[in-house]
Design a protein around this motif. Structure first.
Motif, mmCIF file in Angstrom:
data_model
loop_
_atom_site.group_PDB
_atom_site.id
_atom_site.type_symbol
_atom_site.label_atom_id
_atom_site.label_comp_id
_atom_site.label_asym_id
_atom_site.label_seq_id
_atom_site.Cartn_x
_atom_site.Cartn_y
_atom_site.Cartn_z
ATOM 1 N N ALA A 232 -29.439 12.984 -16.129
ATOM 2 C CA ALA A 232 -30.125 13.339 -14.897
ATOM 3 C C ALA A 232 -31.171 12.301 -14.535
ATOM 4 O O ALA A 232 -31.674 11.569 -15.393
ATOM 5 C CB ALA A 232 -30.801 14.708 -15.055
ATOM 6 N N LEU A 233 -31.513 12.265 -13.261
ATOM 7 C CA LEU A 233 -32.631 11.450 -12.826
ATOM 8 C C LEU A 233 -33.924 12.116 -13.267
ATOM 9 O O LEU A 233 -34.033 13.349 -13.276
ATOM 10 C CB LEU A 233 -32.607 11.297 -11.304
ATOM 11 N N ARG A 234 -34.902 11.304 -13.620
ATOM 12 C CA ARG A 234 -36.175 11.828 -14.101
ATOM 13 C C ARG A 234 -37.024 12.271 -12.903
ATOM 14 O O ARG A 234 -37.891 11.545 -12.421
ATOM 15 C CB ARG A 234 -36.904 10.754 -14.912
ATOM 16 N N VAL A 235 -36.754 13.480 -12.420
ATOM 17 C CA VAL A 235 -37.451 14.023 -11.257
ATOM 18 C C VAL A 235 -38.099 15.353 -11.646
ATOM 19 O O VAL A 235 -37.752 15.946 -12.675
ATOM 20 C CB VAL A 235 -36.473 14.227 -10.076
ATOM 21 N N PRO A 236 -39.067 15.823 -10.845
ATOM 22 C CA PRO A 236 -39.728 17.094 -11.170
ATOM 23 C C PRO A 236 -38.728 18.220 -11.420
ATOM 24 O O PRO A 236 -37.701 18.321 -10.750
ATOM 25 C CB PRO A 236 -40.575 17.366 -9.921
ATOM 26 N N GLY A 237 -39.048 19.066 -12.373
ATOM 27 C CA GLY A 237 -38.194 20.206 -12.709
ATOM 28 C C GLY A 237 -37.077 19.833 -13.647
ATOM 29 O O GLY A 237 -36.970 20.386 -14.750
ATOM 30 N N ILE A 238 -36.262 18.878 -13.254
ATOM 31 C CA ILE A 238 -35.149 18.453 -14.107
ATOM 32 C C ILE A 238 -35.680 17.756 -15.356
ATOM 33 O O ILE A 238 -35.160 17.946 -16.462
ATOM 34 C CB ILE A 238 -34.202 17.519 -13.325
ATOM 35 N N ARG A 239 -36.731 16.970 -15.209
ATOM 36 C CA ARG A 239 -37.273 16.273 -16.377
ATOM 37 C C ARG A 239 -37.854 17.247 -17.392
ATOM 38 O O ARG A 239 -37.993 16.919 -18.575
ATOM 39 C CB ARG A 239 -38.329 15.256 -15.951
ATOM 40 N N ASP A 240 -38.195 18.463 -16.940
ATOM 41 C CA ASP A 240 -38.661 19.500 -17.864
ATOM 42 C C ASP A 240 -37.499 20.174 -18.569
ATOM 43 O O ASP A 240 -37.633 20.644 -19.698
ATOM 44 C CB ASP A 240 -39.469 20.567 -17.116
ATOM 45 N N SER A 241 -36.362 20.241 -17.906
ATOM 46 C CA SER A 241 -35.213 20.965 -18.436
ATOM 47 C C SER A 241 -34.433 20.164 -19.467
ATOM 48 O O SER A 241 -33.738 20.743 -20.307
ATOM 49 C CB SER A 241 -34.266 21.348 -17.288
ATOM 50 N N VAL A 242 -34.541 18.840 -19.415
ATOM 51 C CA VAL A 242 -33.804 17.962 -20.322
ATOM 52 C C VAL A 242 -34.750 17.397 -21.371
ATOM 53 O O VAL A 242 -35.780 16.806 -21.034
ATOM 54 C CB VAL A 242 -33.148 16.793 -19.553
ATOM 55 N N VAL A 243 -34.422 17.597 -22.643
ATOM 56 C CA VAL A 243 -35.170 16.954 -23.728
ATOM 57 C C VAL A 243 -34.511 15.593 -23.942
ATOM 58 O O VAL A 243 -33.437 15.495 -24.536
ATOM 59 C CB VAL A 243 -35.147 17.793 -25.017
ATOM 60 N N ASP A 244 -35.140 14.554 -23.418
ATOM 61 C CA ASP A 244 -34.534 13.227 -23.378
ATOM 62 C C ASP A 244 -34.164 12.742 -24.774
ATOM 63 O O ASP A 244 -34.978 12.746 -25.701
ATOM 64 C CB ASP A 244 -35.518 12.241 -22.734
ATOM 65 N N GLY A 245 -32.897 12.346 -24.938
ATOM 66 C CA GLY A 245 -32.411 11.852 -26.220
ATOM 67 C C GLY A 245 -31.904 12.928 -27.147
ATOM 68 O O GLY A 245 -31.350 12.615 -28.212
ATOM 69 N N GLU A 246 -32.080 14.197 -26.769
ATOM 70 C CA GLU A 246 -31.636 15.297 -27.623
ATOM 71 C C GLU A 246 -30.682 16.244 -26.910
ATOM 72 O O GLU A 246 -29.614 16.567 -27.431
ATOM 73 C CB GLU A 246 -32.833 16.062 -28.170
ATOM 74 N N THR A 247 -31.076 16.704 -25.718
ATOM 75 C CA THR A 247 -30.181 17.572 -24.943
ATOM 76 C C THR A 247 -29.653 16.842 -23.719
ATOM 77 O O THR A 247 -29.058 17.467 -22.841
ATOM 78 C CB THR A 247 -30.893 18.862 -24.505
ATOM 79 N N GLY A 248 -29.878 15.547 -23.665
ATOM 80 C CA GLY A 248 -29.382 14.766 -22.544
ATOM 81 C C GLY A 248 -30.095 13.439 -22.420
ATOM 82 O O GLY A 248 -30.798 12.995 -23.338
ATOM 83 N N TRP A 249 -29.924 12.824 -21.258
ATOM 84 C CA TRP A 249 -30.476 11.501 -20.997
ATOM 85 C C TRP A 249 -31.137 11.512 -19.624
ATOM 86 O O TRP A 249 -30.537 11.951 -18.637
ATOM 87 C CB TRP A 249 -29.363 10.451 -21.005
ATOM 88 N N LEU A 250 -32.372 11.018 -19.561
ATOM 89 C CA LEU A 250 -33.083 10.920 -18.291
ATOM 90 C C LEU A 250 -33.063 9.476 -17.814
ATOM 91 O O LEU A 250 -33.313 8.548 -18.597
ATOM 92 C CB LEU A 250 -34.523 11.414 -18.434
#
Length: 488
Positions: free
Chosen positions: A307-325
């Motif tokens: 996902a793009l690192r944008v408000p809301g989505i950046r909270d939902s994705v744990v970067d490097g663990e549950t996805g990639w920002l």
């Protein structure tokens, strides 16, 4: 499971509560905001509260209806709702014990029409300052921004706000200038399926989304056109409907993607879930969200998100663990190729699936209902802890404490309704909202705890609660099995 701090939902038993929301769960345009409040209200009704939901009246909807025990009153359209809600509150508002005022860009301004002593909690999913211009002409957009920012800040004053994510809280602080208490009450999600997979043998991306402009599916399609040059057997399933569907299908055709991309339209849950269960990853190119509901739903199936690192989505994705920002849209395709290559490895895919499911398990509607109930209870000033306990930090700061559970542990002595505690195998973890490390140590001493690991909670800790985020080095035993935790 027992709660002693004490299940805030139980404190609403016998209360007569009002929900103000521009739509209800059966409105033709109902979305995530309505699902959020409906799931919470259902749990309050089951706990013995009476809930009345005042909302707009969609096409073919009745003026009155009872849905899952919630009394729904409908009046007015998208804009006509607000003056009708004002008149109705003036006539009937005094009978309620508390109000949940759901702000969807245009506030209800309930403090103007209800008694000054009425406990009112505003629920905000995201800030709409930029969206007004996409829906209205310049004069109306300016009025919308003025109402959401300056007028609402004056009318609601320092009343508590429930924001669905740290991103929304930050936007409320920075863009709207709110200074009162803001508590994070995230969405719940679907129950974790018992079994997941098997996934498709070909690299597959599943996207569940409304097809509307701010989701920017067109941007995703442009990046897919780059990816298929490196991964020619890529499959993309897009589930959802909306006004953008025809245009997006045209873009896919122009990019020669119709053999790779399938537009499934709206599908029932079982079809949607079948498509998710066989996917390798999901994706989001949204401009901004309050919270990534579809991201966490995919995580429940073990599907990571790019996902793009944008408000809301950046909270939902744990970067490097549950996805990639991804920071820049131009890098999305390259990162997508890398992500698909990573999860093509069986061991990596297995560990990622586990991390996704552990993360999704933190977000339950029962917890959301308890958290929002806690904010409402605190707004009434009904808890002894609120009156006797001083906390210097504002609501944005939280502390996490981990300690061995004392024999006579009684968290009700010092915990507020907005705090959370969980015990696993004789170890207790507590998330203290509006509390810095100094305040936390003082509280623990009053609880009979003199040795504890106390630290400021990070974003993931605030979102996931005392059970923690899916980090391998987390100290709380039983993290891989959320069901082992016992709320206290």
């Amino acid at each position: 499971m027992t709660t002693t701090n004490s299940a805030p939902v139980e404190r609403l038993t016998g209360k007569n509560l009002l929900v103000l929301n521009w739509r209800d769960i059966r409105h033709p345009q109902s979305g995530g905001a309505e699902q959020y409040m409906h799931q919470i209200a259902v749990r309050w009704v089951k706990a013995g509260a009476t809930v009345t939901w005042f909302t707009s009246r969609g096409v073919a909807q009745s003026a009155h209806e009872v849905i899952d025990g919630i009394t729904v009153i409908r009046s007015g359209g998208a804009l006509g709702l607000y003056p009708r809600a004002a008149a109705w509150m003036l006539a009937s508002g005094k009978k309620f014990d508390g109000v949940i005022d759901c702000q969807n860009g245009i506030p209800f301004f309930s403090p103007v029409f209800l008694p000054r002593s009425m406990p009112i909690v505003q629920v905000v999913h995201h800030v709409h300052q930029d969206q007004f211009a996409t829906r209205f002409g310049r004069p109306l957009a300016a009025i919308g921004r003025f109402l959401e920012k300056d007028v609402a800040r004056f009318v609601y004053g320092n009343r508590s706000i429930a924001a669905v994510s740290p991103s929304t809280r930050l936007e409320l602080r920075r863009r709207l200038g709110y200074t009162g208490p803001i508590f994070v009450v995230p969405n719940g999600t679907v129950e974790l399926p018992e079994n997941v997979g098997p996934r498709d043998p070909d690299p597959t991306i599943a996207v569940v989304s409304r097809l509307v402009p701010h989701k920017r599916i067109d941007l995703l399609l442009g990046q897919i056109a780059v990816v298929v040059e490196s991964i020619p057997n890529l499959r993309v399933d897009i589930v959802g409907d909306g006004p953008e569907k025809d245009r997006l299908q045209g873009i896919a055709a122009d990019l020669n993607l119709m053999s790779h991309v399938t537009f499934h339209g709206y599908q029932p849950n079982e079809v949607r879930d079948a498509l998710l269960s066989r996917a390798w990853i999901t994706a989001s190119t949204s401009a901004a969200e309050g919270w990534g509901c579809s991201v966490i739903e995919a995580n429940a199936w073990g599907i990571p998100c790019i996902a793009l690192r944008v408000p809301g989505i950046r909270d939902s994705v744990v970067d490097g663990e549950t996805g990639w920002l991804v920071d820049e849209a131009r890098d999305f395709g390259r990162t997508l190729i890398k992500a698909l290559e990573e999860v093509s490895d069986h061991a990596t895919a297995e560990s990622t699936t586990k991390a996704c499911r552990v993360w999704a398990a933190r977000f339950t509607w029962d917890r959301s209902a308890a958290l929002l109930a806690g904010v409402l209870v605190e707004e009434t000033g009904a808890t002894g802890a609120s009156k006797t306990q001083r906390r210097r930090a504002r609501s944005d700061m939280s502390s996490l404490a981990l300690f061995s559970t004392p024999p006579k542990f009684n968290p009700s002595v010092s915990l507020r309704a907005t705090d959370e505690a969980i015990e696993v195998d004789g170890r207790t973890s507590v998330l203290l909202n509006g509390c810095d490390e100094t305040d936390a140590m003082g509280m623990l001493r009053r609880l009979g705890v003199f040795e504890a690991d106390v630290r400021l909670a990070d974003r993931d800790g605030i979102l996931a609660g005392p059970s923690g985020a899916p980090h391998a080095d987390h100290e709380l035993a039983g993290l891989d099995d959320p069901s082992r935790g016992r709320p206290i």
